[in-house]
Design a protein around this motif. Structure first.
Motif, short mmCIF file in Angstrom:
data_model
loop_
_atom_site.label_atom_id
_atom_site.label_comp_id
_atom_site.label_asym_id
_atom_site.label_seq_id
_atom_site.Cartn_x
_atom_site.Cartn_y
_atom_site.Cartn_z
N LEU A 1 -5.25 -10.76 -8.13
CA LEU A 1 -6.16 -10.46 -7.19
C LEU A 1 -5.92 -11.61 -6.31
O LEU A 1 -5.70 -12.74 -6.55
CB LEU A 1 -7.51 -10.75 -7.97
N THR A 2 -6.42 -11.25 -5.08
CA THR A 2 -6.57 -12.29 -4.07
C THR A 2 -7.93 -12.61 -3.44
O THR A 2 -8.53 -11.68 -3.27
CB THR A 2 -5.72 -11.91 -2.80
N LYS A 3 -8.38 -13.81 -3.58
CA LYS A 3 -9.69 -14.24 -3.24
C LYS A 3 -9.81 -15.44 -2.57
O LYS A 3 -8.72 -16.24 -2.50
CB LYS A 3 -10.55 -14.62 -4.92
N GLN A 4 -10.90 -15.79 -1.98
CA GLN A 4 -11.07 -16.96 -1.25
C GLN A 4 -12.37 -17.68 -1.47
O GLN A 4 -13.51 -17.01 -1.36
CB GLN A 4 -10.83 -16.64 0.35
N SER A 5 -12.31 -18.92 -1.79
CA SER A 5 -13.65 -19.76 -1.88
C SER A 5 -14.37 -19.66 -0.46
O SER A 5 -13.97 -19.75 0.65
CB SER A 5 -13.40 -21.14 -2.57
N THR A 6 -15.57 -20.18 -0.42
CA THR A 6 -16.26 -20.17 0.88
C THR A 6 -16.83 -21.61 1.03
O THR A 6 -17.08 -22.38 -0.12
CB THR A 6 -17.65 -19.33 1.06
N THR A 7 -17.61 -22.05 2.05
CA THR A 7 -18.15 -23.41 2.09
C THR A 7 -19.68 -23.04 1.43
O THR A 7 -20.00 -24.28 0.95
CB THR A 7 -18.44 -23.49 3.63
N GLN A 8 -20.03 -22.06 0.90
CA GLN A 8 -21.45 -21.83 0.34
C GLN A 8 -20.93 -21.90 -1.11
O GLN A 8 -22.04 -22.08 -1.80
CB GLN A 8 -22.25 -20.75 0.83
N ASN A 9 -19.94 -21.16 -1.35
CA ASN A 9 -19.59 -21.12 -2.93
C ASN A 9 -18.09 -21.41 -3.23
O ASN A 9 -17.28 -20.40 -2.92
CB ASN A 9 -19.89 -19.73 -3.40
N TYR A 10 -17.91 -22.52 -4.02
CA TYR A 10 -16.57 -23.06 -4.31
C TYR A 10 -16.09 -21.95 -5.49
O TYR A 10 -14.86 -21.85 -5.72
CB TYR A 10 -16.44 -24.21 -4.61
#
Length: 178
Positions: free
Chosen positions: A135-144
C-alpha cells in the motif's frame, strides 16, 4: 661567554615576544554546531490483530470478515508530514507455496484455513502474496498517523465439514519504507 649562549640570550626574548603576540591576537574562535533532521516514521507492534472470532467446528460460512485500522491503539504508523510511505505485507508463516494463499495454521496440528487480505471494505482490492502486496500512503500536516484499514476474509466452508477444534493463527510481517 660562548657565542651560542649569547645568541640564545638574544633570541629567547624575541621568540617569547612572538609567541605571546600570537596568543593575544586570537583569544577566541567559533565552531559550527549543526544537525540535520530527515523525514521518518515510527511503527509500534500492535497487541491487537486481525481476529476472525470464534466459530463452531461445523461452521460453513463462506465469508467471515474482520478488519483492523491503523490507530493509536493498533500499529500506530506515524510519519513526518507529507512523507510518501510504502507498507508491504508479507506472506505469513504458513503460506501455501503451491497456491500462494495465506493460511491460518492450527496451533498443534497440520490443519489450515485459507484467508485473504484486502485494502478496501468492498473486498475488491486484494493484498497479494506474490504481487500487489504494498500500500502507498502519505501522512499529512493535519494527521501524521497514516490513514488505512486492512480487511480479511476466511472461508469456513473449505476443507472438512468438521474442522479440528483449536486456535488457528498466522503472523504477517509488515514492513514500512519511506
Amino acid at each position: 661567554m660562548s657565542m651560542f649562549k649569547q645568541l640564545l640570550k638574544m633570541t629567547t626574548p624575541i621568540f617569547l615576544l612572538f609567541y605571546s603576540m600570537a596568543c593575544v591576537a586570537e583569544p577566541s574562535a567559533t565552531i559550527e554546531v549543526s544537525a540535520q533532521i530527515e523525514a521518518g516514521c515510527v511503527f509500534q507492534q500492535s497487541p491487537i490483530g486481525l481476529n476472525f472470532g470464534i466459530h463452531a467446528s461445523t461452521a460453513q460460512e463462506s465469508t467471515v470478515t474482520a478488519n483492523i485500522s491503523n490507530t493509536q491503539q493498533t500499529w500506530k504508523i506515524e510519519c513526518t508530514p507529507n512523507t510518501p510511505v510504502n507498507i508491504t505485507f508479507g506472506n505469513g508463516k504458513s503460506v501455501n507455496t503451491q497456491t500462494q494463499n495465506r493460511r491460518l495454521k492450527h496451533n498443534s496440528a497440520e490443519h489450515y484455513l485459507d484467508y485473504m487480505l484486502y485494502q478496501d471494505a468492498n473486498l475488491s482490492q486484494p493484498i497479494g502474496t506474490t504481487s500487489d502486496n504494498t500500500l502507498t500512503k502519505q501522512s499529512t500536516t493535519q494527521n501524521y498517523l497514516l490513514d488505512f484499514q486492512i480487511y480479511g476474509v476466511v472461508d469456513l466452508s473449505q476443507g472438512a465439514v468438521n474442522k479440528m477444534p483449536g486456535q488457528y493463527t498466522d503472523d504477517v510481517l509488515i514492513t514500512i519504507t519511506w
